[in-house]
Design a protein around this motif. Structure first.
Motif, short mmCIF file in Angstrom:
data_model
loop_
_atom_site.label_atom_id
_atom_site.label_comp_id
_atom_site.label_asym_id
_atom_site.label_seq_id
_atom_site.Cartn_x
_atom_site.Cartn_y
_atom_site.Cartn_z
N PHE A 84 67.39 18.43 7.58
CA PHE A 84 67.46 17.33 8.55
C PHE A 84 66.06 16.89 8.96
O PHE A 84 65.79 15.70 9.12
CB PHE A 84 68.28 17.73 9.78
CG PHE A 84 69.71 17.32 9.66
CD1 PHE A 84 70.06 15.97 9.76
CD2 PHE A 84 70.71 18.25 9.46
CE1 PHE A 84 71.38 15.58 9.64
CE2 PHE A 84 72.03 17.86 9.32
CZ PHE A 84 72.37 16.52 9.42
N LEU A 91 77.03 11.73 8.57
CA LEU A 91 76.11 12.86 8.62
C LEU A 91 76.88 14.15 8.44
O LEU A 91 77.97 14.30 8.99
CB LEU A 91 75.39 12.89 9.97
CG LEU A 91 74.23 11.93 10.10
CD1 LEU A 91 73.77 11.88 11.53
CD2 LEU A 91 73.09 12.37 9.20
N MET A 146 69.05 27.55 8.60
CA MET A 146 67.65 27.27 8.28
C MET A 146 67.55 26.13 7.26
O MET A 146 66.78 25.18 7.44
CB MET A 146 67.00 28.55 7.72
CG MET A 146 65.54 28.44 7.37
SD MET A 146 65.22 28.00 5.64
CE MET A 146 65.66 29.50 4.78
N LEU A 152 66.65 8.56 7.29
CA LEU A 152 67.97 9.01 6.83
C LEU A 152 68.56 8.12 5.74
O LEU A 152 69.34 8.58 4.91
CB LEU A 152 68.94 9.04 8.02
CG LEU A 152 69.13 10.38 8.70
CD1 LEU A 152 70.02 10.22 9.91
CD2 LEU A 152 69.69 11.42 7.75
N PRO A 197 60.91 21.89 13.75
CA PRO A 197 61.60 21.33 14.92
C PRO A 197 60.77 20.33 15.72
O PRO A 197 61.30 19.35 16.23
CB PRO A 197 61.93 22.57 15.78
CG PRO A 197 61.21 23.71 15.19
CD PRO A 197 60.87 23.36 13.80
N PHE A 221 76.56 18.16 8.93
CA PHE A 221 75.83 19.33 9.40
C PHE A 221 76.20 20.59 8.61
O PHE A 221 75.66 21.65 8.87
CB PHE A 221 76.08 19.54 10.89
CG PHE A 221 75.38 18.53 11.74
CD1 PHE A 221 74.03 18.65 12.01
CD2 PHE A 221 76.06 17.43 12.23
CE1 PHE A 221 73.36 17.70 12.77
CE2 PHE A 221 75.40 16.47 13.00
CZ PHE A 221 74.05 16.60 13.26
N LEU A 235 60.86 17.09 13.89
CA LEU A 235 62.18 16.49 14.08
C LEU A 235 62.26 15.78 15.44
O LEU A 235 62.67 14.61 15.52
CB LEU A 235 63.25 17.59 13.98
CG LEU A 235 64.71 17.20 14.15
CD1 LEU A 235 65.11 16.13 13.17
CD2 LEU A 235 65.60 18.43 13.97
N LEU A 236 61.83 16.48 16.48
CA LEU A 236 61.87 15.89 17.83
C LEU A 236 60.94 14.68 17.94
O LEU A 236 61.32 13.64 18.45
CB LEU A 236 61.46 16.94 18.88
CG LEU A 236 62.53 17.93 19.33
CD1 LEU A 236 61.93 18.95 20.28
CD2 LEU A 236 63.68 17.21 20.01
N ILE A 277 65.03 13.16 8.47
CA ILE A 277 64.69 12.34 9.62
C ILE A 277 63.25 11.82 9.49
O ILE A 277 62.94 10.68 9.78
CB ILE A 277 64.83 13.15 10.94
CG1 ILE A 277 66.30 13.53 11.17
CG2 ILE A 277 64.28 12.40 12.13
CD1 ILE A 277 67.21 12.37 11.47
N VAL A 336 68.68 22.76 9.04
CA VAL A 336 67.71 22.22 10.01
C VAL A 336 66.48 21.66 9.28
O VAL A 336 66.00 20.56 9.57
CB VAL A 336 67.28 23.30 11.03
CG1 VAL A 336 66.08 22.83 11.85
CG2 VAL A 336 68.44 23.62 11.97
#
Lengths: 395, 308
Positions: B242, B50, B236, B250, B284, B52, B287-288, B246, B239
């Protein structure tokens, strides 16, 4: 290759990022630290230290970099002409990253460095957080943050160059009344800049008898603002007030084209940011704003030429602000010497008609009861035409 | 009178065209997310790693291209320069993370956390090299729009969607039809087995970084025509990338190709029909929620069967 711990690590790190992103909704505070000290020609006496607090990282970094360049250019000029009273000026330029905690720590740093005055900063929350530290250290501070809440604290050591948000809003209301604009839509960004101005806008409009057709928010880093602009259009608004800083005005300009907005956009003084024209081009034509600089002033032309000799591109508003701030402090140092209290007393009654900011013939003035130098009525209305802003005559 | 006229114009038909417009805008924003996510998925499917710092690679590509385009060269030259520079960055990053593994063994957690450090460092370096002024690259279809009733969506959104599809099929071709792709998939499936089969692990890891960086660079150039890019934009972009990766899974490039637009359309409709706070929370929260409820993503079953 996939390790058993990978899933847990990934989930942990991504969850952390998601929580941080959620927490960031509605704020735009970044923090980092950096330091630049500018010195130029040596003078005869002890160097005079002036602390300069700028958000050199984070959302306001672009404007802060431009202001830093301007301060360095001006300090070099002053020192090349024997400095102040035979002493060189040393600018202790520090980065607060837009973070109040870092900003407060910087006051202590400037105090220990023996700074005779502090210049900065852009962000109202940082200046508000610094207020008690400034009061304790007894160092005069010239802030260019526009929050009128700074003045409400009545800190005798803090001065604002202005115009404040309240000053600009008063000018806006005056324009609306003169031009029969009665139902504006209010759009404020979700950063500290927008959220700080939102209640001021609402109160001022209510006091003036103006009922907004829409009162909404947007993110400064939004890719597309056409949804909120369409809401404004459909609300029956006859103008849109967009309260944000610099580059997002370019996004609004293109968004206005996408929804065929058809009504003017009114911005803050920071719509003069050169990036607006660079990013939006002719699409910016519908944007109006109040500028503290009148380009027809001879002194403005002089500073513009000095900037153009040193740097490429359009002269930013920050260059003019930097010129005025340093001029005020240097004038004071020449008159009363390097004593902080004497300088504060000098600023308390400072009056000038020769600074760059303000209309031709306008007065920049501090009084013991008013620490905002440039009042709202002392600005010049501008409008973008073919990708450049130009002064317009208003009723 | 104005309001009455507006209501007539925006009748049922107006509401449909309005909805269509916001869906198109959402697809365009989703293309940004898909392009961000494709770089992340590319590295993951090629190495199991991964990154970042993918958002920073996009910003590096965008700012390089903006510099080249700003000096009077065309869009294609700018794109080429971005690909070249991000390719070099990919090789350096690949070397940074892969070469020490030969001596010290492989710890994937160290690499994942290490890319966070690289991201922070790159953001600061990009600020020093390119400055903090926002840059935008003039799109080759800058003046063209897609008319939808009374609305006009930028044609560049369509170009970004096409770009995301091209990147997807390019990766699919590479992974499925070439020997290099086979070796990359072998490494992603398991280092020991790949090594036993004669695959040169370190070389493949570096190649994975190179490909992911080039994908990021090209994506950055496309995105920079609609999003003013500054070094801090990396967060930005990262995130959101991702979130799309996600959501889609992935290990599934097709998933990110769908996950990005789903996110974009959800955001666009939230902004249009709910409010800005909800719009900002979409990425977000998605994502969570995905991590908690469906960690393998929406297309989990397909991801098990194939990587590309």
């Amino acid at each position: 290759m996939r390790h058993p711990r990978t899933g847990r690590s990934l989930a942990l790190v991504l969850s952390l990022l998601a929580v941080l992103a959620l927490a960031a909704c509605g704020t735009s505070d970044d923090r980092s630290e950096g330091a630049t000290t500018t010195t130029a020609a040596k003078g005869a006496g002890e160097p005079i230290v002036i602390g300069v607090d700028l958000p050199l990282s984070g959302p306001s970094a672009g404007a802060a970099e431009r202001m830093k360049k301007a301060f360095e250019l001006l300090a070099a000029e002053i020192n090349a002409n024997d400095g102040v009273n035979g002493s060189e000026i040393v600018l202790d330029i520090q980065d607060d990253g837009g973070d109040p905690t870092t900003g407060v720590a910087l006051i202590d740093r400037f105090n220990q460095a023996g700074a005779v005055a502090i210049i900065g900063t852009y962000n109202t929350p940082v200046v508000l957080a610094q207020s008690d530290a400034i009061l304790a250290a007894k160092i005069p501070q010239l802030a260019f943050a526009i929050g009128s809440s700074i003045g409400e604290k009545q800190n005798p050591w803090v001065f604002q160059t202005g115009p404040t948000d309240k000053g600009q809003i008063d000018g806006l209301i005056e324009y609306f009344k003169a031009n029969k604009i009665t139902k504006p839509a209010i759009l404020t960004d979700t950063s500290a800049f927008g959220t700080g101005a939102k209640p001021v806008l609402e109160a001022a409009f209510a006091e003036a008898g103006i009922t907004p057709a829409l009162n909404d928010t947007f993110a400064v880093d939004a890719t597309d603002v056409s949804p909120v602009l369409l809401k404004a259009k459909q609300s029956g608004a006859d103008a849109v007030v967009v309260w944000t800083v610099g580059p997002p005005y370019a996004v609004f300009a293109t968004g206005a084209q996408q929804v065929d907005l058809g009504i003017p956009i009114f911005g803050t003084a920071s719509a003069a940011d050169p990036n607006v024209a660079k990013l939006a081009g002719a699409a910016a034509n519908n944007i109006f704003f109040q500028n503290s600089i009148d380009p027809q002033k001879p002194a403005v032309v002089e500073v513009s030429n000095a900037w153009a000799d040193e740097f490429d591109g359009t002269v930013p508003a920050e260059a003019f602000s930097a010129h005025d701030i340093l001029t005020i402090i240097v004038d004071g140092l020449k008159k009363v010497g390097n004593d902080r209290e004497a300088l504060r007393d000098y600023l308390d009654t400072y009056t000038s008609t020769s600074l760059l900011a303000g209309r031709q013939g306008g007065t920049f003035e501090f009084t013991p009861t008013n620490h905002v130098g440039l009042g709202g009525g002392n600005t010049v209305w501008n409008k973008y035409v073919n990708g450049e802003f130009t002064v317009i005559t208003v009723k | 009178m104005e309001q009455v006229r507006e209501r007539r114009v925006h009748g049922d038909h107006g509401q449909v065209t309005e909805l269509a417009y916001f869906v198109v805008i959402g697809l365009g924003i989703g293309a940004v997310y898909a392009l961000s996510g494709l770089g992340i998925v590319t590295l993951f499917t090629g190495s199991g790693l991964l990154n970042f710092a993918q958002g920073d690679l996009m910003v590096l590509g965008a700012l390089t291209a903006a510099g080249v385009a700003g000096s009077g060269h065309g869009y294609v030259a700018a794109l080429g320069a971005a690909i070249a520079v991000t390719g070099i960055a990919g090789l350096l990053l690949g070397g940074l993370f892969a070469l020490p593994l030969r001596q010290r063994g492989f710890d994937i957690d160290v690499v994942v956390i290490g890319t966070l450090g690289v991201a922070i460092t790159m953001t600061n370096l990009l600020g020093i090299w390119f400055g903090r002024e926002p840059e935008r690259i003039e799109s080759p279809v800058a003046s063209a729009t897609i008319p939808i009733g009374n609305f006009f969506a930028p044609m560049h959104y369509a170009l970004m969607l096409v770009g995301a599809v091209v990147v997807f099929f390019g990766m699919r071709l590479l992974m499925r039809r070439t020997d290099l792709g086979l070796q990359l998939r072998a490494v992603a499936a398991g280092v020991s087995a790949a090594r036993d089969s004669g695959v040169r692990i370190v070389r493949m890891l570096i190649v994975s970084w190179l490909i992911a960086a080039v994908v990021g660079g090209a994506a950055g150039v496309l995105v920079a025509s609609v999003v003013p890019v500054v070094p801090e934009s990396a967060t930005m972009l990262g995130v959101n990338g991702f979130s799309a990766a996600i959501l889609g899974g992935l290990a599934n490039p097709f998933g990110v190709l769908i996950g990005g637009p789903i996110l974009g359309v959800t955001e666009s409709l939230s902004g249009a029909y709910l409010n800005e706070t909800v719009r900002q929370a979409v990425a977000p929260v998605v994502l969570l929620a995905t991590l908690l409820l469906r960690p393998r993503g929406l297309f989990a079953s397909r991801a098990k069967a194939r990587t590309v």
